[in-house]
Design a protein around this motif. Structure first.
Motif, short mmCIF file in Angstrom:
data_model
loop_
_atom_site.label_atom_id
_atom_site.label_comp_id
_atom_site.label_asym_id
_atom_site.label_seq_id
_atom_site.Cartn_x
_atom_site.Cartn_y
_atom_site.Cartn_z
N ASN B 427 29.97 41.24 33.99
CA ASN B 427 29.44 40.39 35.06
C ASN B 427 28.12 39.75 34.64
OD1 ASN B 427 29.85 39.31 37.52
ND2 ASN B 427 28.71 40.90 38.62
N HIS B 428 27.39 40.41 33.75
CA HIS B 428 26.05 39.96 33.38
C HIS B 428 26.00 39.21 32.07
CE1 HIS B 428 23.24 41.57 36.40
NE2 HIS B 428 24.25 42.36 36.67
N GLN B 430 26.50 36.24 31.27
CA GLN B 430 25.79 34.96 31.40
C GLN B 430 26.12 33.98 30.28
OE1 GLN B 430 21.89 36.58 31.40
NE2 GLN B 430 21.77 36.66 33.63
#
Lengths: 185, 542
Positions: B427-428, B430
């Motif tokens: 999820n992180h 980026q």
């Protein structure tokens, strides 16, 4: 490792000599009152109904108008909680059907659990005291809970739920009689 | 040694029969304890007691009522009469329920038991035989003192819920009842009363038959300070001054020109790391030092001595503590070993009596643990031999529990965690590639801990004792005498049944001890054997 296994085996062969098979009847569960599971289920569902009704009443009452998003989430949370509650109650219903007990001369055993089964055995000579408890619903349907206390159970108590009223009282009397015998003999 | 104890016991039993010989003891005092089947009410002054209990209950739950007050606050400000109304209704309800509780409260005495019926919604019927009563307390709240009434609390040495209370008896009645119950107890059997009597006898010539079993030198205490954190003792003493100390340190630092915020900004990373490391080491060193001081304060001049039926521990630098523990009341022996203890080959030997919570309810049993700090295995062997003559806790070989323990905990702990951390990593990310390092390392660590936990867990059983070993970095060995067992639980899930495994939980007065996931057949045999032993011999557990 091998020596250890041998070791434990010799220990336990002693054991079978020590226990007189004739005198030690194997444990077998007697089910509690037939209407105990349905009583549990009804109480649980009735409680859920009350909570849901109160929840709906609070959501849609005309005095303090709750904004639309608030209502949206209230309804969703209520339905999620009720679904979980109903599932747990159904599990509880089938688990309640498995509750049983076994009273032998020297001990009482409680059987419980549907998937995670437990057999809790309490030697009568270790009982500190016993109590018969009846909640309001229990009294209506003629059920009783037998609480058995031994030393050191602050966190876990031994409760046989859903006994017929008469059975619980008889069991209590029976156990008390056993203790009297011990102290005079 | 064992013979010695049993001889002593039989002697005290003989003494007891002499004591209880005059059988007219009860009839001569004007007896309250005659057989009558009537249920008695108590004095209406008991209403005050119920009011007090309800008020305390409400105050304890005031936290939950805060939202109500917040929502009502505006309206209360506009119209104070609402508040008066609410308080009035609450007071009315309290009085109503107090009176109702009083009306349903009944008690009955027979020559051997006291029975109490109480409860409005949940009816409660307590039936307490006198010989199970460990302690009788007569309490006099101020509102009782004015009118000469008292409350009697009977403590049966078990859980808190099982105590019976007689509320609102005349003081003189309560006192004579207390005396008569004690008489009955003395007559009925070899119960606590007798034990206490022999204890008193011994106290009078304590120095004659006391022998020293173990002493701890200053170096032992230093080891103990290093291995187990005794810093809490010092912190507890310093607690009132903590704010002042921190304020003082802050001022000092500032006066030396150290401004933490600025330092962090200006220095390079490596210098900072060195600062951090040295600070960390300094802290560890300081903590260890304090811990050693703590150990010395607590255990200075430690002697463990014994008489024919008990251990006496004396120690302390500032205040001398003396704890005596009767052999017959010791439930479990534990050889505790933290990872540092393993390095030094030392153990902390603990002898446990009743469960701590019960000890709280029953002040006479306070200080329920006896500890011998930082001893070697052979010293454990010798000390323990006085209490559990046949034990071999120090050298017993343990059997492993099933490897399924690892699988079970991987499923319960490690897999959900790796899924969660994996999801977070994903999820992180980026836009960059996903950093899988953290989830993999964390899952690995968790699994390692689970395997270690499994590896530490062991059990062994012989005719008299159950031995359990468990721990994670350290390892604690338990020695449980089978004849002190209170209750046995055999548990087996559907999955365990397929693998022919089961878990045992053994409950004693000091707490419960479990052996998870062993062969089901063996577990059943152990269970049967424990029950057979406890039930056929019915030996006293304290």
């Amino acid at each position: 490792m091998t020596t250890q296994t041998v070791n434990s085996d010799t220990t336990f062969s002693n054991l079978h000599v020590a226990i007189d098979a004739e005198k030690n009847v194997p444990l077998a569960a007697t089910p509690v009152a037939a209407h105990y599971p349905i009583t549990e289920l009804s109480v649980s569902i009735a409680f859920l109904l009350i909570v849901v009704l109160v929840g709906i009443a609070v959501t849609y009452q005309p005095i303090w108008i709750i904004p639309e998003t608030g209502r949206y989430w209230m309804v969703r949370i209520l339905s999620a909680v009720s679904t979980l509650w109903v599932l747990f109650s159904i599990y509880g219903y089938y688990a309640a059907k498995k509750v049983g007990f076994c009273v032998r001369e020297q001990d009482i055993t409680l059987f419980k659990g549907l998937i995670f089964r437990k057999q809790i055995t309490q030697p009568i000579c270790r009982i500190q005291h016993i109590e018969v408890q009846r909640g309001p619903v229990d009294r209506k349907v003629g059920l009783a809970n037998l609480h058995v206390f031994s030393a050191g159970d602050v966190t876990q108590t031994f409760v046989i739920p859903g006994l017929l009223d008469g059975d619980a009282v008889a069991m209590r009397a029976n156990i008390l009689a056993h203790k009297e015998l011990q102290h005079h003999g | 040694m064992g013979e010695n104890v049993s001889q002593n016991m039989s002697k005290s039993i003989a003494d007891n029969t002499q004591i209880s010989e005059p059988e007219n003891l009860i009839p001569t005092t004007k007896s309250i304890l005659t057989q009558d089947d009537e249920w008695h009410k108590v004095s209406p002054i008991a209403i005050l007691y119920f009011i007090e209990k309800l008020v305390v209950g409400i105050i304890n739950n005031v936290f939950y009522m805060i939202p109500m007050f917040i929502t009502l606050w505006d309206e209360i400000r506009e119209n104070p009469w609402i508040a008066v109304g609410i308080v009035g209704v609450i007071l009315g309800l309290i009085t109503f329920f107090a009176v109702w509780s009083f009306l349903v409260f009944r008690y009955r005495l027979s020559p051997t038991t006291v029975e109490v019926k109480s409860g409005i919604f949940k009816k409660k019927h307590v039936d307490l035989p006198f010989n199970r009563i460990q302690n009788i307390k007569i309490e006099q709240p101020f509102y009782y003192r004015l009118f000469g009434f008292a409350t009697m609390a009977f403590d049966s040495g078990g859980s808190l819920q099982q105590e019976a209370r007689l509320i609102g008896l005349p003081l003189s009645f309560a006192q004579s009842l207390q005396m008569q119950i004690n008489d009955v107890k003395a007559q009925v059997g070899v119960d606590k009363v007798v034990l206490d009597k022999t204890e008193e006898n011994n106290n009078s010539h304590i120095h004659h038959n006391e022998t020293i079993v173990n002493t701890r030198s200053l170096s032992d205490l230093v080891f103990h300070g290093i291995t187990s954190n005794r810093i809490f003792i010092i912190l507890a003493g310093l607690a009132p001054f903590v704010d002042n100390i921190f304020g003082y340190i802050g001022e000092k630092l500032a006066s030396w020109g150290v401004d933490i915020g600025q330092t962090i900004e200006s220095e390079s990373f490596i210098i900072l790391a060195i600062y951090a490391l040295s600070l960390f080491l300094l802290c560890i060193g300081l903590i260890t030092l304090l811990s050693i001081v703590g150990a010395i304060i607590m255990f200075y001049g430690y002697t463990l001595s014994k008489t024919t039926e008990k251990f006496i521990r004396r120690s302390g630098l500032i205040t001398k503590h003396e704890i005596s523990v009767t052999f017959s009341r010791i439930q479990v022996a534990i050889m505790k070993q933290d990872w540092l203890d393993i390095v030094f080959g030392r153990y902390n030997l603990k002898l446990e009596q009743l469960n701590g919570q019960i000890a709280n309810a029953n002040p006479s049993a306070a200080n329920n643990k006896l500890m011998v700090p930082s001893v070697f295995a052979y010293e454990c062997r010798d000390i323990l031999a006085h209490v559990f003559p046949l034990h071999n806790l120090h050298e017993i070989e343990f059997l492993n529990i099933s490897k399924r323990f690892i699988i079970r905990h991987l499923i319960i702990l490690a897999i959900p965690m790796s899924v969660l951390t994996g999801f977070l990593a994903w999820n992180h990310h980026q836009g960059n590639t996903v950093n899988w390092l953290y989830p993999i390392v964390l899952t690995g660590l968790w699994s390692g801990l689970i395997v270690l936990r499994w590896w530490r867990w062991g059990y062994a059983v012989n005719e008299t004792y159950i031995y359990i070993r468990k721990g994670l970095f350290g390892a604690d060995r338990y020695c449980i005498p089978i004849n002190k067992v209170q209750r046995v639980t055999f548990s087996q899930s559907v999955f365990m049944e397929k693998a022919q495994l089961a878990s045992l939980k053994i409950q004693l007065a000091s707490g419960s001890y479990s052996i998870p996931l062993i062969n089901a057949d063996l577990a059943q045999r152990i269970q049967t054997y424990i029950l057979y032993n406890v039930e056929s011999k019915a030996q006293a557990w304290m």
